[in-house]
Design a protein around this motif. Sequence first.
Motif, PDB file in Angstrom:
ATOM      1  N   ARG A   1     -14.039  43.900 -26.472  1.00 40.18           N
ATOM      2  CA  ARG A   1     -13.028  44.175 -27.480  1.00 40.18           C
ATOM      3  C   ARG A   1     -13.231  45.104 -28.365  1.00 40.18           C
ATOM      4  O   ARG A   1     -12.286  46.017 -28.662  1.00 40.18           O
ATOM      5  CB  ARG A   1     -12.810  42.661 -28.201  1.00 40.18           C
ATOM      6  CG  ARG A   1     -11.573  42.711 -29.204  1.00 40.18           C
ATOM      7  CD  ARG A   1     -11.338  41.140 -29.694  1.00 40.18           C
ATOM      8  NE  ARG A   1     -12.207  41.024 -30.871  1.00 40.18           N
ATOM      9  CZ  ARG A   1     -13.505  40.001 -30.696  1.00 40.18           C
ATOM     10  NH1 ARG A   1     -13.361  39.488 -29.285  1.00 40.18           N
ATOM     11  NH2 ARG A   1     -14.237  39.844 -31.680  1.00 40.18           N
ATOM     12  N   LEU A   2     -14.328  45.449 -28.902  1.00 39.58           N
ATOM     13  CA  LEU A   2     -14.723  46.408 -29.957  1.00 39.58           C
ATOM     14  C   LEU A   2     -15.281  47.699 -29.542  1.00 39.58           C
ATOM     15  O   LEU A   2     -15.305  48.598 -30.305  1.00 39.58           O
ATOM     16  CB  LEU A   2     -15.675  45.752 -31.094  1.00 39.58           C
ATOM     17  CG  LEU A   2     -15.264  44.252 -31.621  1.00 39.58           C
ATOM     18  CD1 LEU A   2     -16.248  43.756 -32.593  1.00 39.58           C
ATOM     19  CD2 LEU A   2     -13.996  44.847 -32.388  1.00 39.58           C
TER      20      LEU A   2
ATOM     21  N   ASP B   1     -19.971  35.248 -25.644  1.00 46.00           N
ATOM     22  CA  ASP B   1     -19.205  35.440 -26.814  1.00 46.00           C
ATOM     23  C   ASP B   1     -19.629  36.823 -27.218  1.00 46.00           C
ATOM     24  O   ASP B   1     -18.639  37.599 -27.599  1.00 46.00           O
ATOM     25  CB  ASP B   1     -19.193  34.357 -27.841  1.00 46.00           C
ATOM     26  CG  ASP B   1     -18.055  34.435 -28.802  1.00 46.00           C
ATOM     27  OD1 ASP B   1     -16.904  34.911 -28.377  1.00 46.00           O
ATOM     28  OD2 ASP B   1     -18.293  33.932 -29.862  1.00 46.00           O
TER      29      ASP B   1
ATOM     30  N   ALA C   1     -19.739  41.559 -36.165  1.00 44.10           N
ATOM     31  CA  ALA C   1     -18.895  40.386 -35.995  1.00 44.10           C
ATOM     32  C   ALA C   1     -19.454  39.124 -36.012  1.00 44.10           C
ATOM     33  O   ALA C   1     -18.972  38.347 -36.510  1.00 44.10           O
ATOM     34  CB  ALA C   1     -17.957  40.640 -34.780  1.00 44.10           C
ATOM     35  N   HIS C   2     -20.702  39.152 -35.261  1.00 44.07           N
ATOM     36  CA  HIS C   2     -21.569  37.942 -35.008  1.00 44.07           C
ATOM     37  C   HIS C   2     -22.542  37.683 -35.996  1.00 44.07           C
ATOM     38  O   HIS C   2     -23.305  36.901 -36.029  1.00 44.07           O
ATOM     39  CB  HIS C   2     -21.959  37.942 -33.589  1.00 44.07           C
ATOM     40  CG  HIS C   2     -21.174  37.723 -32.485  1.00 44.07           C
ATOM     41  ND1 HIS C   2     -21.046  36.453 -31.824  1.00 44.07           N
ATOM     42  CD2 HIS C   2     -20.304  38.510 -32.241  1.00 44.07           C
ATOM     43  CE1 HIS C   2     -19.981  36.551 -31.104  1.00 44.07           C
ATOM     44  NE2 HIS C   2     -19.467  37.782 -30.895  1.00 44.07           N
TER      45      HIS C   2
ATOM     46  N   SER D   1     -17.003  40.171 -27.217  1.00 45.73           N
ATOM     47  CA  SER D   1     -16.825  40.982 -28.469  1.00 45.73           C
ATOM     48  C   SER D   1     -17.145  42.695 -28.114  1.00 45.73           C
ATOM     49  O   SER D   1     -16.579  43.321 -28.778  1.00 45.73           O
ATOM     50  CB  SER D   1     -17.910  40.650 -29.576  1.00 45.73           C
ATOM     51  OG  SER D   1     -17.360  39.323 -29.986  1.00 45.73           O
TER      52      SER D   1
ATOM     53  N   ALA E   1     -20.015  44.759 -32.477  1.00 45.58           N
ATOM     54  CA  ALA E   1     -20.268  43.524 -32.048  1.00 45.58           C
ATOM     55  C   ALA E   1     -21.064  42.542 -32.844  1.00 45.58           C
ATOM     56  O   ALA E   1     -20.960  41.375 -33.140  1.00 45.58           O
ATOM     57  CB  ALA E   1     -20.277  43.276 -30.440  1.00 45.58           C
TER      58      ALA E   1
END
Length: 301
Positions: free
Chosen positions: A21-22, A14, A31-32, A18, A28
């Motif tokens: 995507r980022l 995951d 985000a986590h 990220s 990332a």
Amino acid sequence: MALPPRVSDLTSFDLLLSVARLGSIGRAAAAHQMSQPAASARLRQLERQLGARLLERQARGTQLTTVGEVVAGWAQPVVDRAADLEAGIAALRRDRATQLRIAASLTVAEYLLPGWLIALRTADPETVTTLSCGNSAEVAVQVLGGQADIGFVEGPAVPAGVEAREVARDELAVVVAPSHPWARRRRVRPAELAATPLLSREAGSGTREAWERAVRAQVDIELAAPMLEMSSTTAIKAAAIGGIGPAVLSVRAVAAELAAGTLVRLSAPGLDLTRRLRAIWPAGQPVRGAAGDLLAIALRT
């Protein structure tokens, strides 16, 4: 089967998605909700597990290698299904937390549960409660069959297969209409009670089991068959008031009629007509959620 070690850590996959995507390990990581060093360490560990380089660090960020893109494509549906699984489990837990299925014998359902449910509603307004009424044997069947989260019974013995806690004490009363011959003497002997056909609850009722056991403990004769069997306490009271015959009912159930004089209570020397009212649940299964909250309320009132 156990997950293969190279794919058991979905968090790292995951995190890789990220980054794709980022465009940055730092973004990332944020985000986590982890530090950038921790995120970098997880990604390096993932590369070692897979035996391939997944990321290229550049001046303006980080991008996936060709192999990284392939791995990300494989990982995306797996991570999506894991998210679906988590959402489903969360929804299931919410549903179970806000629904409470109760099975209760008539005495508890009519004279104790209303107050307990008011207290539960005050503490947790979101709980949706359903109540099924029946005799003590029927309540035990529902609890053991999973149709009820918690049950309340009034029989003298604990049903097989359940755990139980006493939540209240109750007392049975022998009652007759004022016109009944027993009303003038205000007492009845155990042997006389045993030999007299009564207005009675059906077999399996806790009330019936309790008074039959109390009488058998005092007299060694066969009990007379009931004059009339009814599954409704209200119907038995109406029949007794009408002078059809004597009845044995909870004092809670006949309190208003005794106060109004439409029924007369008789003493029964030698009979122990007290009984325990119990909460029951399947043996070996702890009482959780709203059922546990209801049990706590019942125990402290």
